[in-house]
Each structure stands twice: as C-alpha cells, then as structure tokens.
Design a protein around this motif. Sequence first.
Motif, mmCIF file in Angstrom:
data_model
loop_
_atom_site.group_PDB
_atom_site.id
_atom_site.type_symbol
_atom_site.label_atom_id
_atom_site.label_comp_id
_atom_site.label_asym_id
_atom_site.label_seq_id
_atom_site.Cartn_x
_atom_site.Cartn_y
_atom_site.Cartn_z
ATOM 1 N N ASN A 1 0.842 -1.198 0.000
ATOM 2 C CA ASN A 1 0.000 0.000 0.000
ATOM 3 C C ASN A 1 0.872 1.240 0.000
ATOM 4 O OD1 ASN A 1 -2.053 -1.872 0.422
ATOM 5 N ND2 ASN A 1 -2.081 -1.522 2.626
ATOM 6 N N TYR A 2 0.364 2.300 -0.618
ATOM 7 C CA TYR A 2 1.094 3.566 -0.565
ATOM 8 C C TYR A 2 0.153 4.711 -0.863
ATOM 9 C CZ TYR A 2 5.477 6.059 -0.185
ATOM 10 O OH TYR A 2 6.486 6.855 0.272
ATOM 11 N N THR A 3 0.606 5.934 -0.518
ATOM 12 C CA THR A 3 -0.199 7.133 -0.720
ATOM 13 C C THR A 3 0.598 8.190 -1.454
ATOM 14 O OG1 THR A 3 -1.457 6.714 1.318
ATOM 15 C CG2 THR A 3 -1.516 8.959 0.431
ATOM 16 N N ILE A 4 -0.052 8.791 -2.436
ATOM 17 C CA ILE A 4 0.511 9.937 -3.156
ATOM 18 C C ILE A 4 -0.190 11.193 -2.614
ATOM 19 C CG2 ILE A 4 0.751 11.049 -5.404
ATOM 20 C CD1 ILE A 4 0.588 8.208 -6.637
ATOM 21 N N TYR A 5 0.611 12.244 -2.370
ATOM 22 C CA TYR A 5 0.078 13.464 -1.791
ATOM 23 C C TYR A 5 0.061 14.593 -2.808
ATOM 24 C CZ TYR A 5 0.774 10.964 2.557
ATOM 25 O OH TYR A 5 0.725 10.022 3.548
ATOM 26 N N CYS A 6 -0.972 15.413 -2.721
ATOM 27 C CA CYS A 6 -1.117 16.544 -3.629
ATOM 28 C C CYS A 6 -1.503 17.775 -2.802
ATOM 29 C CB CYS A 6 -2.194 16.234 -4.671
ATOM 30 S SG CYS A 6 -2.579 17.614 -5.774
ATOM 31 N N ASN A 7 -0.583 18.719 -2.722
ATOM 32 C CA ASN A 7 -0.858 19.984 -2.024
ATOM 33 C C ASN A 7 -1.069 21.082 -3.053
ATOM 34 O OD1 ASN A 7 1.164 18.487 0.032
ATOM 35 N ND2 ASN A 7 -0.219 19.851 1.127
ATOM 36 N N TYR A 8 -2.006 21.980 -2.780
ATOM 37 C CA TYR A 8 -2.255 23.050 -3.731
ATOM 38 C C TYR A 8 -2.435 24.363 -2.992
ATOM 39 C CZ TYR A 8 -7.115 22.022 -2.457
ATOM 40 O OH TYR A 8 -8.287 21.800 -1.754
ATOM 41 N N LEU B 1 -10.186 14.394 -0.374
ATOM 42 C CA LEU B 1 -9.911 15.820 -0.476
ATOM 43 C C LEU B 1 -10.164 16.497 0.860
ATOM 44 C CD1 LEU B 1 -9.245 18.326 -2.200
ATOM 45 C CD2 LEU B 1 -11.680 18.459 -2.785
ATOM 46 N N ASP B 2 -9.192 17.263 1.311
ATOM 47 C CA ASP B 2 -9.319 18.113 2.506
ATOM 48 C C ASP B 2 -9.065 19.543 2.048
ATOM 49 O OD1 ASP B 2 -7.802 18.076 5.840
ATOM 50 O OD2 ASP B 2 -9.011 19.577 4.828
ATOM 51 N N THR B 3 -10.139 20.304 1.817
ATOM 52 C CA THR B 3 -9.968 21.656 1.281
ATOM 53 C C THR B 3 -9.398 22.617 2.318
ATOM 54 O OG1 THR B 3 -12.249 22.199 1.841
ATOM 55 C CG2 THR B 3 -11.831 21.403 -0.389
ATOM 56 N N LYS B 4 -9.601 22.326 3.593
ATOM 57 C CA LYS B 4 -9.035 23.216 4.629
ATOM 58 C C LYS B 4 -7.514 23.109 4.646
ATOM 59 C CE LYS B 4 -13.199 23.310 7.346
ATOM 60 N NZ LYS B 4 -14.024 22.549 8.279
ATOM 61 N N ALA B 5 -7.015 21.893 4.504
ATOM 62 C CA ALA B 5 -5.572 21.680 4.455
ATOM 63 C C ALA B 5 -5.022 21.858 3.045
ATOM 64 C CB ALA B 5 -5.228 20.277 4.962
ATOM 65 N N GLY C 1 -13.844 16.797 2.262
ATOM 66 C CA GLY C 1 -14.226 15.491 2.801
ATOM 67 C C GLY C 1 -14.624 14.487 1.747
ATOM 68 N N ALA C 2 -14.619 14.892 0.480
ATOM 69 C CA ALA C 2 -15.020 13.965 -0.582
ATOM 70 C C ALA C 2 -14.045 12.793 -0.647
ATOM 71 C CB ALA C 2 -15.071 14.685 -1.912
ATOM 72 N N VAL C 3 -14.607 11.621 -0.821
ATOM 73 C CA VAL C 3 -13.807 10.406 -0.978
ATOM 74 C C VAL C 3 -14.395 9.617 -2.136
ATOM 75 C CG1 VAL C 3 -13.039 8.242 0.050
ATOM 76 C CG2 VAL C 3 -13.238 10.294 1.475
#
Lengths: 116, 115
Positions: free
Chosen positions: B18-25, B65-69, B53-55
């Motif tokens: 398992n792994y996670t890709i991160y996307c900051n904007y 998606l965490d729009t606050k962060a 909070g969309a998943v």
Amino acid sequence: NAGVTQTPKFRILKIGQSMTLQCAQDMNHNYMYWYRQDPGMGLKLIYYSVGAGITDKGEVPNGYNVSRSTTEDFPLRLELAAPSQTSVYFCASSSDTPVGQVFEAFFGQGTRLTVV
Amino acid sequence: ELKVEQNPLFLSMQEGKNYTIYCNYSTTSDRLYWYRQDPGKSLESLFVLLSNGAVKQEGRLMASLDTKARLSTLHITAAVHDLSATYFCAVDRLNYGGSQGNLIFGKGTKLSVKP
C-alpha cells in the motif's frame, strides 16, 4: 465516439519553420484548451477559448497563436519553431454545463513535436 | 502564485503493498482532479473531487480531499503491475477568473509496481 482528435501525432520541424497543430472535438463543447507537456513535468496551459471567436492566453503563450472560427476546431499555430518548443501538445475540451456537478476536461491523444 | 505540488515524484512499489501519493495546492479551489497517464498516451480521468471530505474509490485506488488543508491524497491498496503509470493531480482556475478546464497540474508521480 471520436471525442477530441488531434493531428498529426508526430512531427519533426526545423528551427524557424512553422506549422499548425489541428484539434477537433465532436462533443459540442464551448471550451477548448491547448496544453504542452515537457518531459517530467505536468501540463501547462498555452491558450484557451470559451467559444467561437474568443481566445485568451494561458500560462505559456509566447511563440504560439490560436484561432477559433468554429465550435469544433481549435488549431494551434507555431510561427517560428524553436528547440524550446519541443514538447508534447495536448488539446482538451470541456462543456460549460456540468454533468452531475462535474465540469470535466476531455483530452486528445497528443502531438509529439520535436524541433531540431 | 497558483501551485500544485505532488510527492513523491517517483515511486517504486512491490506488488501487494500500500502507498499514498500526496497533492498539495495553493489555490482556493474546491475541485480536485486526478488523472492517469500511460507512457506515450493521453490523460485518463480517474476522479473528480468536488468538496471538502469527498472520498472516491475505484478498484485499488481511493482519492480524498481536505480543502481546509488544501490537500488531496491518492491511496493505492495492494498494488498490481497494471497500476504502473504517471498520476497527476490538478485544480482549476474557476475561482481566479478561469474556466473549468483551465487546470493547474502537478508534476506527476511516476509509479512503478514491481512483482
């Protein structure tokens, strides 16, 4: 079900030559876009159009021109090709009406351009 | 400046992991897009995330998606070789006078899944 069609798929140009990359869509989308993708990078917006007769610059417009005489077609013109324009070019289109709250962009297959 | 940053840019995984890709904007957009690109191919839309909070899940991929962060993640579960591709996240410029297909892309994460 063609979607967004780009021609040609590949092209080699000499420095100083000119060419037009063709893009056509059959989804009756008002919005069309040209992006370029350099190796190891994301796509960057060159020009876009919100309808026939209306175009505007994106992030990286220098060295390019566009026109939009019909809803279907959005050609991209390179007037004096330079090595810095070696890239993969993607055309995209999107509707101005959401589908289930989603405004989605549809991409063509790309044109790989090399300037030597 | 409107920016989208992904990490990692390269990811080599073993099958089954398992792994996670991160996307900051940096934009105020509430809409986040994930695309997949196979070598020499066009972009294929994977997910469109429309609100905080969309998943969304499709097979072994799950995006959130965490729009606050100003952060989206793409989680890969039990990776298989067929998932090898480059994954891009993007946000639109709707809040900055642009249209919905007027996207700002990250540099992409090149994923390689090895047996």
